[in-house]
Structures are given as C-alpha cells and as structure tokens.
Design a protein around this motif. Structure first.
Motif, PDB file in Angstrom:
ATOM      1  N   GLN A  17      59.847  45.957 -47.910  1.00  0.00           N
ATOM      2  CA  GLN A  17      59.771  44.632 -47.275  1.00  0.00           C
ATOM      3  C   GLN A  17      59.240  44.753 -45.858  1.00  0.00           C
ATOM      4  OE1 GLN A  17      61.970  41.431 -48.382  1.00  0.00           O
ATOM      5  NE2 GLN A  17      60.879  42.166 -50.174  1.00  0.00           N
ATOM      6  N   ALA A  18      59.743  45.763 -45.144  1.00  0.00           N
ATOM      7  CA  ALA A  18      59.361  45.918 -43.742  1.00  0.00           C
ATOM      8  C   ALA A  18      57.875  46.248 -43.609  1.00  0.00           C
ATOM      9  CB  ALA A  18      60.211  46.999 -43.086  1.00  0.00           C
ATOM     10  N   LEU A  19      57.334  46.917 -44.613  1.00  0.00           N
ATOM     11  CA  LEU A  19      55.916  47.284 -44.561  1.00  0.00           C
ATOM     12  C   LEU A  19      55.046  46.034 -44.591  1.00  0.00           C
ATOM     13  CD1 LEU A  19      54.559  50.037 -44.420  1.00  0.00           C
ATOM     14  CD2 LEU A  19      54.234  49.950 -46.876  1.00  0.00           C
ATOM     15  N   ASP A  20      55.580  44.983 -45.250  1.00  0.00           N
ATOM     16  CA  ASP A  20      54.947  43.677 -45.236  1.00  0.00           C
ATOM     17  C   ASP A  20      53.471  43.754 -45.644  1.00  0.00           C
ATOM     18  OD1 ASP A  20      55.038  40.981 -44.932  1.00  0.00           O
ATOM     19  OD2 ASP A  20      54.469  41.008 -42.807  1.00  0.00           O
ATOM     20  N   SER A  21      53.238  44.502 -46.718  1.00  0.00           N
ATOM     21  CA  SER A  21      51.859  44.687 -47.174  1.00  0.00           C
ATOM     22  C   SER A  21      51.739  44.062 -48.550  1.00  0.00           C
ATOM     23  CB  SER A  21      51.566  46.191 -47.198  1.00  0.00           C
ATOM     24  OG  SER A  21      50.697  46.532 -48.244  1.00  0.00           O
ATOM     25  N   PRO A  22      50.604  43.438 -48.873  1.00  0.00           N
ATOM     26  CA  PRO A  22      50.463  42.844 -50.200  1.00  0.00           C
ATOM     27  C   PRO A  22      50.509  43.920 -51.273  1.00  0.00           C
ATOM     28  CG  PRO A  22      48.369  42.792 -49.006  1.00  0.00           C
ATOM     29  CD  PRO A  22      49.407  43.282 -48.053  1.00  0.00           C
ATOM     30  N   GLY A  23      51.042  43.586 -52.446  1.00  0.00           N
ATOM     31  CA  GLY A  23      51.119  44.556 -53.532  1.00  0.00           C
ATOM     32  C   GLY A  23      52.540  44.739 -54.013  1.00  0.00           C
ATOM     33  N   ALA A 315      53.180  60.957 -36.465  1.00  0.00           N
ATOM     34  CA  ALA A 315      52.707  59.704 -37.053  1.00  0.00           C
ATOM     35  C   ALA A 315      53.753  59.150 -38.016  1.00  0.00           C
ATOM     36  CB  ALA A 315      51.382  59.927 -37.779  1.00  0.00           C
ATOM     37  N   GLU A 316      54.373  60.044 -38.806  1.00  0.00           N
ATOM     38  CA  GLU A 316      55.384  59.590 -39.760  1.00  0.00           C
ATOM     39  C   GLU A 316      56.610  59.041 -39.049  1.00  0.00           C
ATOM     40  OE1 GLU A 316      54.284  62.465 -43.542  1.00  0.00           O
ATOM     41  OE2 GLU A 316      56.181  62.777 -42.476  1.00  0.00           O
ATOM     42  N   ALA A 317      57.025  59.746 -38.000  1.00  0.00           N
ATOM     43  CA  ALA A 317      58.199  59.305 -37.245  1.00  0.00           C
ATOM     44  C   ALA A 317      57.932  57.949 -36.609  1.00  0.00           C
ATOM     45  CB  ALA A 317      58.562  60.337 -36.183  1.00  0.00           C
ATOM     46  N   LYS A 318      56.707  57.780 -36.103  1.00  0.00           N
ATOM     47  CA  LYS A 318      56.343  56.505 -35.485  1.00  0.00           C
ATOM     48  C   LYS A 318      56.384  55.384 -36.504  1.00  0.00           C
ATOM     49  CE  LYS A 318      53.304  57.549 -31.601  1.00  0.00           C
ATOM     50  NZ  LYS A 318      51.906  57.958 -31.423  1.00  0.00           N
ATOM     51  N   GLN A 324      61.765  50.546 -39.124  1.00  0.00           N
ATOM     52  CA  GLN A 324      63.194  50.294 -38.907  1.00  0.00           C
ATOM     53  C   GLN A 324      63.400  49.153 -37.916  1.00  0.00           C
ATOM     54  OE1 GLN A 324      64.371  54.296 -38.194  1.00  0.00           O
ATOM     55  NE2 GLN A 324      65.301  54.529 -40.217  1.00  0.00           N
ATOM     56  N   ARG A 325      62.559  49.112 -36.881  1.00  0.00           N
ATOM     57  CA  ARG A 325      62.672  48.000 -35.925  1.00  0.00           C
ATOM     58  C   ARG A 325      62.481  46.670 -36.649  1.00  0.00           C
ATOM     59  NH1 ARG A 325      59.996  51.197 -32.250  1.00  0.00           N
ATOM     60  NH2 ARG A 325      57.987  50.200 -32.619  1.00  0.00           N
ATOM     61  N   ARG A 326      61.467  46.649 -37.535  1.00  0.00           N
ATOM     62  CA  ARG A 326      61.197  45.414 -38.276  1.00  0.00           C
ATOM     63  C   ARG A 326      62.340  45.054 -39.209  1.00  0.00           C
ATOM     64  NH1 ARG A 326      55.489  45.605 -40.983  1.00  0.00           N
ATOM     65  NH2 ARG A 326      54.602  46.894 -39.356  1.00  0.00           N
ATOM     66  N   MET A 327      62.940  46.114 -39.838  1.00  0.00           N
ATOM     67  CA  MET A 327      64.049  45.864 -40.750  1.00  0.00           C
ATOM     68  C   MET A 327      65.186  45.164 -40.027  1.00  0.00           C
ATOM     69  SD  MET A 327      64.023  49.355 -42.962  1.00  0.00           S
ATOM     70  CE  MET A 327      65.787  49.538 -43.097  1.00  0.00           C
ATOM     71  N   TYR A 328      65.495  45.649 -38.798  1.00  0.00           N
ATOM     72  CA  TYR A 328      66.617  45.063 -38.076  1.00  0.00           C
ATOM     73  C   TYR A 328      66.299  43.651 -37.610  1.00  0.00           C
ATOM     74  CZ  TYR A 328      68.765  49.574 -38.411  1.00  0.00           C
ATOM     75  OH  TYR A 328      69.319  50.715 -38.900  1.00  0.00           O
TER      76      TYR A 328
END
Ligand SMILES: Nc1nc2c(ncn2[C@@H]2O[C@H](COP(=O)(O)OP(=O)(O)OP(=O)(O)O)[C@@H](O)[C@H]2O)c(=O)[nH]1
Ligand SMILES: [Zn+2]
Length: 331
Positions: A17-23, A315-318, A324-328
């Motif tokens: 959900q947080a990725l908010d990407s179509p698909g 890059a992965e950590a970022k 996670q910021r978006r999830m919260y």
C-alpha cells in the motif's frame, strides 16, 4: 485467499500500500532469464523483470506483465558469484528458515558445512542442519555430533525422505518460507517433495541415468506447503559457495572460537603457535584453519564488493524508511 498461501500478511500488505504503485502484489516463484513466474491473486502469471533484479521469494508489484517494483527484502541468501568475487548472486529472499542438507552417505566435509552455515546466518534467516538419507547412514549420531561441533547453536537432525524417519521433528523446526541449500545430490529436491507432499519437483531418481544425480534442479522454485503461509524454495546444488559481506555470519558460525579467544594470553593471538592460546587448546585445528581461511576470503571479497554493496544497501534502507514514513502517515 490465494496469496495467503504464499505468505502474504499485513507486513507485505502495508508495504505494498505504501508503495502506492499501480498493479497487483505478488510473490516471485521462479526466475528465468529476463522473466519470472509471480503468484498473484489472479493465480501464477508470467512477468518481465524489466529493470529489476528479482529473485525467488521476492514480493513485487506486477503491472501489465512487468515487475513495477520490489518490496524491501526481509532476508536474502547471497553468495559471491562463481568465478568472481566482485559480484554477488541472491539465491532466494524473504526466507525464514534455511535448511542446510548434508547427506548421510557421502564423505563429510565440515569446511563446506561451515561455509553454508555462515551463508545461512548472513541471510537473516535461522539455519537448521539436516543430515539427509539417514536410511543410508552408517553412523548418523556421529555425523550429527560432528555437524553440531561445526555450527554451535544450530539445531541438527537426521531425516530420511525414503522412510519418513525424522521428517516430523524436522517440520516442527520450520516456519514461514523454508529454503533448502546444500551440495548437488544431497537430497534437497527429494526432501522438498516430502514437505510438499507430491512429486512436484524433478528429483534425481527420474533423471539419474543421464545426469548421475548432479545438478538436476535447474530452477529455484517457490512452492506453498499445506500449512497456510508456509512455502519451500528448492535451490540448485552449488559448485562454489563464496562468502561476501559475511562478517556477521562468520561471527555466529565461529562463536565458540571468538568466545575462547578472550582467554588467550595475548590480546592479538592468531591461535597459531602462541603459548597460552585457549583456542588451540579446545578447538580442532581444521576448524581454526577454516575460520582463518573464510575470514581472509570474506575480507577480500567484501573489499572488492563493498562499493557496490554499500550503495545498494543504502538505497534499500532509504526506500524502506520512506515506505515506513508513508505507512505511519496513512494510519
Ligand atoms: N536412500 C535415500 N536416497 C535419497 C534420499 N533422499 C534423496 N535420495 C536420493 O539421492 C539422489 C539425489 O537426490 P536429490 O533430491 O535430487 O538431490 P538434490 O540435492 O536436489 O540435487 P541437485 O538438484 O542436483 O542439487 C536421488 O537419487 C534421490 O533419490 C533418502 O532419504 N534416502
Ligand atoms: Zn589464541
């Protein structure tokens, strides 16, 4: 829900959900060149990997037959690619248990066991040692003691895929996604079949005549087990298991040596011929030598690999902290 049987849970749902990407969300079950099989709520679909370097076990977003994104991995089994130490290959990801197979009926190579155990600890999953083909073992208890001494703190048990002996105690140890790793012919596919409960994977018996039981499994497939959320990944037998960025894995694999080293007379003891060396007094010289060899190998591989690995990890950590910021925020 179809995806639940592949381990889809609130963790992956929130990240998706947080990725908010179509698909659609999905899990990679098999990777071929440039394409992969992905379990989605519409069943298994084929998708192009596109610019993404996916491996079996990855949770991904599939949009119009293409991988549109990869969710941050919770664990990954990574080895130095054969023949080169500057690149690495991810064998499987989002694994919870790494079962390391050691056949009961072949010459025991403890150095190789230590390599596999370090690789397994490094993945972030929990290793389990499995002495396979126990129906053919002459001294299973002796072999179990030996592999335990090579891997302190790792559970070891004997199983026979043929008679079923030990299989229940083995499955009791498993959780989530189980990856089977070990040398060619050590019984991985046969054991995976027992877990799956059907002849879903090719095993040596079928093609033994032409391939002498070597490198029979050519694809790493992820298959759901009867227990919801549990899956198994069979991996091909590897010719080489190069370590890279394995400090933590070596630390865990050789925790007995590192603990004893504190009692050596000299702080900089190399556990070679120094007097008052607690390591030499208590540990098999073979194991000490392999500890040094793997440390050296890892040092060189990691040094060469570092620039690339660091930028990828960063890059992965970022990406993870952004998600996670978006999830919260969305809660
Ligand atoms: N007697 C006996 N034979 C077994 C057992 N498990 C596997 N085998 C045999 O060992 C051979 C190799 O087994 P596989 O399961 O193909 O080994 P693998 O580790 O998957 O091999 P690769 O795919 O080459 O990596 C086959 O001939 C199996 O029938 C067992 O528990 N008992
Ligand atoms: Zn010492």
């Amino acid at each position: 829900m179809f995806l639940d049987s592949y381990g889809y849970d609130s963790h992956w749902h929130d990240l998706f959900q947080a990725l908010d990407s179509p698909g659609d969300p999905g899990r990679v079950t098999v990777v071929d060149r440039g394409a992969c099989g992905v379990a989605t709520s519409h069943g298994i679909v084929r998708a192009r990997s596109g610019r993404h370097d996916v491996c079996t076990g990855d949770w991904v977003v599939v949009d119009s037959d293409t991988i549109a994104g990869v969710l941050p991995r919770r664990s990954a089994i990574v080895r130095a690619s054969a023949g080169t130490t500057s690149t690495s290959q991810t064998l499987a990801s989002n694994v919870d248990t790494v079962a390391i197979t050691v056949a009961a009926d072949t010459e025991l190579d403890l150095g190789r066991v230590e390599r596999y155990v370090a690789l397994a600890w490094d993945s972030g999953a929990t290793p389990v040692l499995v002495v396979t083909k126990s129906d053919r073992g002459l001294d299973n208890d002796g072999r179990l003691d030996a592999v335990r001494s090579a891997a302190p703190g790792v559970a070891a048990l004997a199983v026979s895929s043929q008679t079923g002996s030990g299989v229940d105690s083995f499955t009791d140890r498993l959780a989530g996604t189980v990856a089977l790793i070990g040398p060619s012919g050590s019984g991985k596919s046969t054991l995976a079949n027992v877990l799956i409960g059907e002849q879903a994977l090719d095993t040596g018996t079928v093609r033994q005549a032409d391939s002498k039981g070597r490198h029979v499994t050519v694809r790493r497939e992820l298959i759901p087990l009867a227990t919801p959320g549990m899956t198994v990944i069979d991996t091909p037998g590897l010719r080489s298991v190069g370590l890279v960025s394995s400090e933590e894995g070596l630390h865990q694999t050789f925790s007995d040596i590192e603990a004893l080293a504190q009692h050596c007379r000299f702080d900089d003891c190399a556990h070679g011929s120094e007097p008052g060396c607690a390591v030499q007094e208590n540990i098999d010289p073979r194991r000490i030598a392999n500890y040094h060899r793997l440390q050296r190998e890892n040092y060189w591989a990691t040094t060469r690999h570092d620039a690339r690995a660091n930028s990828r990890r960063l890059a992965e950590a970022k990406q993870l902290s952004k998600l996670q910021r978006r999830m919260y925020k969305n809660r």
